[in-house]
Design a protein around this motif. Structure first.
Motif, PDB file in Angstrom:
ATOM      1  N   VAL A   1      78.467  33.772   6.503  1.00 59.12           N
ATOM      2  CA  VAL A   1      77.404  34.779   6.423  1.00 59.12           C
ATOM      3  C   VAL A   1      77.786  35.943   7.332  1.00 59.12           C
ATOM      4  CG1 VAL A   1      74.952  35.269   6.801  1.00 59.12           C
ATOM      5  CG2 VAL A   1      75.681  32.989   6.013  1.00 59.12           C
TER       6      VAL A   1
ATOM      7  N   SER B   1      77.787  35.589   1.800  1.00 57.52           N
ATOM      8  CA  SER B   1      76.641  36.495   1.724  1.00 57.52           C
ATOM      9  C   SER B   1      76.788  37.551   2.809  1.00 57.52           C
ATOM     10  CB  SER B   1      75.312  35.743   1.879  1.00 57.52           C
ATOM     11  OG  SER B   1      75.154  35.267   3.195  1.00 57.52           O
TER      12      SER B   1
ATOM     13  N   THR C   1      74.558  40.636   4.826  1.00 54.22           N
ATOM     14  CA  THR C   1      73.263  41.244   5.108  1.00 54.22           C
ATOM     15  C   THR C   1      73.472  42.435   6.027  1.00 54.22           C
ATOM     16  OG1 THR C   1      72.009  39.201   4.817  1.00 54.22           O
ATOM     17  CG2 THR C   1      71.006  40.908   6.198  1.00 54.22           C
TER      18      THR C   1
ATOM     19  N   LEU D   1      76.563  39.374   9.010  1.00 49.29           N
ATOM     20  CA  LEU D   1      75.382  40.168   9.347  1.00 49.29           C
ATOM     21  C   LEU D   1      75.823  41.422  10.088  1.00 49.29           C
ATOM     22  CD1 LEU D   1      72.363  40.751   9.776  1.00 49.29           C
ATOM     23  CD2 LEU D   1      72.427  39.211  11.751  1.00 49.29           C
TER      24      LEU D   1
ATOM     25  N   TYR E   1      78.613  32.285  11.025  1.00 49.26           N
ATOM     26  CA  TYR E   1      77.893  33.556  11.030  1.00 49.26           C
ATOM     27  C   TYR E   1      78.696  34.580  11.827  1.00 49.26           C
ATOM     28  CZ  TYR E   1      73.839  30.885   9.410  1.00 49.26           C
ATOM     29  OH  TYR E   1      72.993  30.089   8.681  1.00 49.26           O
TER      30      TYR E   1
ATOM     31  N   PHE F   1      67.178  35.672   8.711  1.00 48.28           N
ATOM     32  CA  PHE F   1      67.442  35.012   7.431  1.00 48.28           C
ATOM     33  C   PHE F   1      66.290  34.118   6.978  1.00 48.28           C
ATOM     34  CE2 PHE F   1      71.746  35.843   9.141  1.00 48.28           C
ATOM     35  CZ  PHE F   1      72.188  36.696   8.128  1.00 48.28           C
TER      36      PHE F   1
ATOM     37  N   LYS G   1      66.613  46.353   5.393  1.00 49.60           N
ATOM     38  CA  LYS G   1      67.478  45.169   5.295  1.00 49.60           C
ATOM     39  C   LYS G   1      67.850  44.918   3.844  1.00 49.60           C
ATOM     40  CE  LYS G   1      66.089  40.791   5.683  1.00 49.60           C
ATOM     41  NZ  LYS G   1      65.589  39.515   6.248  1.00 49.60           N
ATOM     42  N   SER G   2      69.133  44.718   3.605  1.00 51.05           N
ATOM     43  CA  SER G   2      69.586  44.412   2.248  1.00 51.05           C
ATOM     44  C   SER G   2      70.479  43.185   2.292  1.00 51.05           C
ATOM     45  CB  SER G   2      70.345  45.594   1.628  1.00 51.05           C
ATOM     46  OG  SER G   2      71.460  45.965   2.425  1.00 51.05           O
ATOM     47  N   ASP G   3      70.258  42.274   1.357  1.00 48.73           N
ATOM     48  CA  ASP G   3      71.029  41.040   1.259  1.00 48.73           C
ATOM     49  C   ASP G   3      71.900  41.091   0.011  1.00 48.73           C
ATOM     50  OD1 ASP G   3      69.779  39.553   3.512  1.00 48.73           O
ATOM     51  OD2 ASP G   3      67.980  39.771   2.287  1.00 48.73           O
ATOM     52  N   HIS G   4      73.181  40.787   0.179  1.00 50.41           N
ATOM     53  CA  HIS G   4      74.142  40.894  -0.911  1.00 50.41           C
ATOM     54  C   HIS G   4      74.795  39.537  -1.138  1.00 50.41           C
ATOM     55  CE1 HIS G   4      74.075  45.386  -0.435  1.00 50.41           C
ATOM     56  NE2 HIS G   4      73.686  44.996   0.765  1.00 50.41           N
ATOM     57  N   VAL G   5      74.656  39.033  -2.369  1.00 52.45           N
ATOM     58  CA  VAL G   5      75.231  37.738  -2.730  1.00 52.45           C
ATOM     59  C   VAL G   5      75.958  37.877  -4.062  1.00 52.45           C
ATOM     60  CG1 VAL G   5      73.481  36.418  -1.485  1.00 52.45           C
ATOM     61  CG2 VAL G   5      73.093  37.013  -3.886  1.00 52.45           C
TER      62      VAL G   5
ATOM     63  N   GLU H   1      61.134  38.771  12.992  1.00 50.55           N
ATOM     64  CA  GLU H   1      62.195  39.708  12.580  1.00 50.55           C
ATOM     65  C   GLU H   1      61.828  41.137  12.972  1.00 50.55           C
ATOM     66  OE1 GLU H   1      63.806  41.672   8.485  1.00 50.55           O
ATOM     67  OE2 GLU H   1      63.534  39.504   8.441  1.00 50.55           O
TER      68      GLU H   1
END
Length: 279
Positions: A118, A154, A156, A120, A77, A35, A135-139, A174
């Motif tokens: 969060v 969120s 991910t 993941l 998390y 993150f 990697k895709s982040d969704h908010v 990462e």
């Protein structure tokens, strides 16, 4: 010949790496890397929470996640390793996040007490075929202004098949963690690029089969065999009415004592439906 290091994607080894208090600095480092948390946003401590979230009413289903932790600010998390592709995984992610968000919101609590969640997901299959990035982040964003006003959820997704970097291409922490998750069980030696990072070196130590008891190794192998048996049966049942066959398999696995969450991962059936088979 068996590799010295076990597969970190296995349910048991994944939880030993990221879900144990004695190795707490591993998930701290991993989450900060994924993150990109630095300075005041950086995680400096984690509390391991009970990954089994009991239902309010006995008849309702319980949720079981791989790793559930809370940082020093109270943000939670959820970390899930998903090896087999199952229908509805994206919805399950939202269900787990929503349930975690309000799990401890009882009488006397105020809405501002609710803390960020969060989710993941690390998957060994492609979740979003149309996305190129691994990697895709969704908010939650405003449709017109794209402002990020609702910040408590969120999601991910790290899709390991899309991560194609070689050792020489690893730049960030990462990168190194993703390489570790995808390739750790393929060699008996830790490359210097990875060994120079203390938390990843520690994670390799957790995976070293010589540090596991015979009982743990037997359970590790049992999980692999169960997964292979389930997938083989499901493939054979494709042309026999997949939904009904999946129910039969779920019932059989329940009788064998498998956890409803594991059965859900393997068959794609919701845990609520699987639990109803116990009646």
């Amino acid at each position: 010949m068996l590799s010295r290091y076990l597969d970190p994607k296995n349910d048991l080894s994944f939880k030993k790496i990221f879900g144990e208090e004695k190795h707490k600095r591993i998930p701290i480092d991993f989450l900060n890397a994924v993150f990109n948390l630095t300075e005041e946003r950086k995680i400096i401590d984690l509390e391991f929470l009970n990954p089994t979230q009991p239902p309010k009413v006995a008849a309702r289903k319980e949720s079981i996640v791989d790793v559930l932790v809370q940082d020093q600010r109270g943000s939670k998390y959820i970390v899930e390793m998903q090896v087999a592709k199952v229908e509805g995984f994206e919805k399950r992610a939202q269900y787990y996040a929503a349930k975690t968000y309000c799990a401890h919101f009882g009488k006397g609590k105020k809405y501002h007490d609710l803390k960020k969640v969060v989710f993941l997901a690390i998957t060994d299959y492609v979740v979003f075929p149309k996305k190129d990035r691994y990697k895709s982040d969704h908010v939650i964003l405003d449709n017109h202004s794209y402002e990020h006003d609702l910040k408590d959820f969120s999601f991910t997704f790290v899709e390991l098949p899309k991560f194609t970097k070689n050792l020489k291409d690893l730049k960030s922490i990462e990168d190194k963690w993703c390489y570790f998750l995808k390739h750790a069980d393929e060699s008996d030696d830790i490359d210097e690029i990875l060994a120079n990072h203390p938390e990843i070196k520690e994670a390799y130590g957790v995976l070293d089969r010589y540090h596991w008891t015979e009982e743990e190794l037997q359970y590790y192998e049992k999980l692999i065999m169960n997964e292979a048996d389930i997938h083989g049966t499901l493939e054979a049942a494709k042309n026999e009415g997949r939904s009904e066959r999946s129910k039969e398999i779920a019932k059989a696995l329940l009788k064998q004592g498998l956890d409803p969450g594991q059965i859900s991962k393997a068959t794609g059936l919701p845990e609520e439906e699987i639990l109803s088979f116990q009646n």
